[in-house]
Design an enzyme around this catalytic site. Sequence first.
Site, PDB file in Angstrom:
ATOM      1  N   LEU A 104       0.833  -1.207   0.000  1.00 32.21           N
ATOM      2  CA  LEU A 104       0.000   0.000   0.000  1.00 32.21           C
ATOM      3  C   LEU A 104       0.870   1.261   0.000  1.00 32.21           C
ATOM      4  O   LEU A 104       0.411   2.354   0.270  1.00 32.21           O
ATOM      5  CB  LEU A 104      -0.967  -0.010   1.186  1.00 32.21           C
ATOM      6  CG  LEU A 104      -1.925  -1.204   1.218  1.00 32.21           C
ATOM      7  CD1 LEU A 104      -2.886  -1.107   2.401  1.00 32.21           C
ATOM      8  CD2 LEU A 104      -2.714  -1.324  -0.084  1.00 32.21           C
ATOM      9  N   SER A 106       3.746   2.338   1.771  1.00 37.84           N
ATOM     10  CA  SER A 106       4.235   3.097   2.924  1.00 37.84           C
ATOM     11  C   SER A 106       5.509   3.844   2.560  1.00 37.84           C
ATOM     12  O   SER A 106       5.802   4.894   3.136  1.00 37.84           O
ATOM     13  CB  SER A 106       4.503   2.159   4.101  1.00 37.84           C
ATOM     14  OG  SER A 106       5.604   1.313   3.846  1.00 37.84           O
ATOM     15  N   ASP A 151       3.574   5.489  -7.306  1.00 33.94           N
ATOM     16  CA  ASP A 151       3.305   5.657  -5.877  1.00 33.94           C
ATOM     17  C   ASP A 151       3.515   7.100  -5.419  1.00 33.94           C
ATOM     18  O   ASP A 151       2.690   7.675  -4.713  1.00 33.94           O
ATOM     19  CB  ASP A 151       4.216   4.738  -5.049  1.00 33.94           C
ATOM     20  CG  ASP A 151       3.983   3.269  -5.357  1.00 33.94           C
ATOM     21  OD1 ASP A 151       3.048   2.963  -6.129  1.00 33.94           O
ATOM     22  OD2 ASP A 151       4.738   2.430  -4.835  1.00 33.94           O
TER      23      ASP A 151
HETATM   24  P1  ADP Z   1       5.441  -0.602   0.663  1.00 35.13           P
HETATM   25  O1  ADP Z   1       5.834   0.674   0.038  1.00 35.13           O
HETATM   26  O2  ADP Z   1       4.531  -1.419  -0.183  1.00 35.13           O
HETATM   27  O3  ADP Z   1       4.880  -0.454   2.042  1.00 35.13           O
HETATM   28  P2  ADP Z   1       8.278  -0.997   0.522  1.00 35.13           P
HETATM   29  O4  ADP Z   1       9.167  -2.158   0.686  1.00 35.13           O
HETATM   30  O5  ADP Z   1       8.352  -0.235  -0.752  1.00 35.13           O
HETATM   31  O6  ADP Z   1       6.774  -1.485   0.795  1.00 35.13           O
HETATM   32  O7  ADP Z   1       8.552   0.033   1.677  1.00 35.13           O
HETATM   33  C1  ADP Z   1       8.541  -0.388   3.024  1.00 35.13           C
HETATM   34  C2  ADP Z   1       9.740   0.172   3.747  1.00 35.13           C
HETATM   35  O8  ADP Z   1       9.626   1.619   3.849  1.00 35.13           O
HETATM   36  C3  ADP Z   1       9.841  -0.292   5.162  1.00 35.13           C
HETATM   37  O9  ADP Z   1      10.483  -1.555   5.249  1.00 35.13           O
HETATM   38  C4  ADP Z   1      10.672   0.820   5.797  1.00 35.13           C
HETATM   39  O10 ADP Z   1      12.046   0.663   5.474  1.00 35.13           O
HETATM   40  C5  ADP Z   1      10.174   2.051   5.071  1.00 35.13           C
HETATM   41  N1  ADP Z   1       9.114   2.734   5.843  1.00 35.13           N
HETATM   42  C6  ADP Z   1       7.854   2.983   5.423  1.00 35.13           C
HETATM   43  N2  ADP Z   1       7.151   3.614   6.388  1.00 35.13           N
HETATM   44  C7  ADP Z   1       7.968   3.758   7.446  1.00 35.13           C
HETATM   45  C8  ADP Z   1       7.824   4.316   8.759  1.00 35.13           C
HETATM   46  N3  ADP Z   1       6.678   4.842   9.181  1.00 35.13           N
HETATM   47  N4  ADP Z   1       8.907   4.303   9.572  1.00 35.13           N
HETATM   48  C9  ADP Z   1      10.069   3.774   9.146  1.00 35.13           C
HETATM   49  N5  ADP Z   1      10.261   3.213   7.943  1.00 35.13           N
HETATM   50  C10 ADP Z   1       9.230   3.202   7.090  1.00 35.13           C
HETATM   51 MG    MG Z   2       6.995   0.939  -1.717  1.00 39.55          MG
END
Ligand code: ADP
Ligand code: MG
Length: 351
Positions: A104, A106, A151
Amino acid sequence: MRVFRAPGRVNLIGEHTDYNQGLVLPAALDLDCRVTAKPSRWPVLTARSVNLGLERTWPLTSFERHGEWSDYVAGVAVELAKLGVRLPAAELEIRSTVPLGAGLSSSAALEVAVAFALCGLAGATLPPVELALACQRAENDFVGMKCGIMDQFVAVLGRKDHALRIDCRSLDKRPVPLPEECSLVMVNTMVRHELAKSEYNRRRQECEQAAAQLDRSLRDTTLAEAEALPQPLRRRARHVIGENARVEQFISAELDEKGELMYASHASLRGDYEVSCPELDFLVETARGIEGVVGARMTGGGFGGCAVNLVRSAAVPEFSRRIAIAYRQQFALEPQIYACHTADGAGELGN
Ligand code: ADP
Ligand code: MG
């Protein structure tokens, strides 16, 4: 103290097309990343993730890569500095309701919220598309994830009650109203297979190879032309070509046909693009048999993360109950379920 937010997103259809100059149809969600920013007394940038309980500090003049979450923050700072933004000495507290690593986005929510915070404190304004592109470069070059523009673009430019049709070649955007009688329900497999990142980058390479061999973008390739490619490039190209067409069809289709296009997208991602997994396949198949479900498919990069379900609003509680029971029985995992509303793109709270 100022608070900036950027939304997560769900992609309704148009998966793995953005880095092929193709079409996508994501919607920004009311799950978001919030960054509380305050000036620092020292010439440093500090980022603290409340989600992870971790903190990093960098001198404003050099941003080290750590191979972890903080790279998303540092990467954005580096890209903004390249664009001439005078980085502020600041402390950023990061709190996200977007599940991490669940498809989603993040990551883009984090990048874009940090970019808004840094620009906000610096008193800099960038054109929205420039800001999204800077965040994408941060993820491509600093984090090393070769994601497309979808995204970051929708995290900046999303519109409540709408999905955004993005042409990832021209970067033209058009808001598309969501079906009123339906809700978007995301079901999280709670797994993320190790392959996710390496296979994503490999698919991207395969598509580049296919385009090079055909001497044109996959956006401009027909199914007949793709037949000339060797496998697995032929299958990959077939997915991308079909998926672009499905985005256009989805926008003009009646509700039931929209659902069929979502199932067709999933089948193509599973068979031709090979980025699904047993957990996602199970969720989509199960959803298909539940009353009130219009359509379902994996969303995001694949190999785990979420399935997106278009569900008649009255059927959402019963759908959520039944899919959770089935998934628990099959995989002994409790799936998180997000019945979301859509939201606007990033901004400062209180503005
Ligand atoms: P997605 O974007 O689908 O959630 P991704 O692998 O692209 O999956 O991104 C996830 C990564 O982004 C996490 O493993 C972390 O490293 C980073 N991340 C996202 N949100 C946060 C947060 N609130 N605090 C710290 N790291 C974050
Ligand atoms: Mg991502």
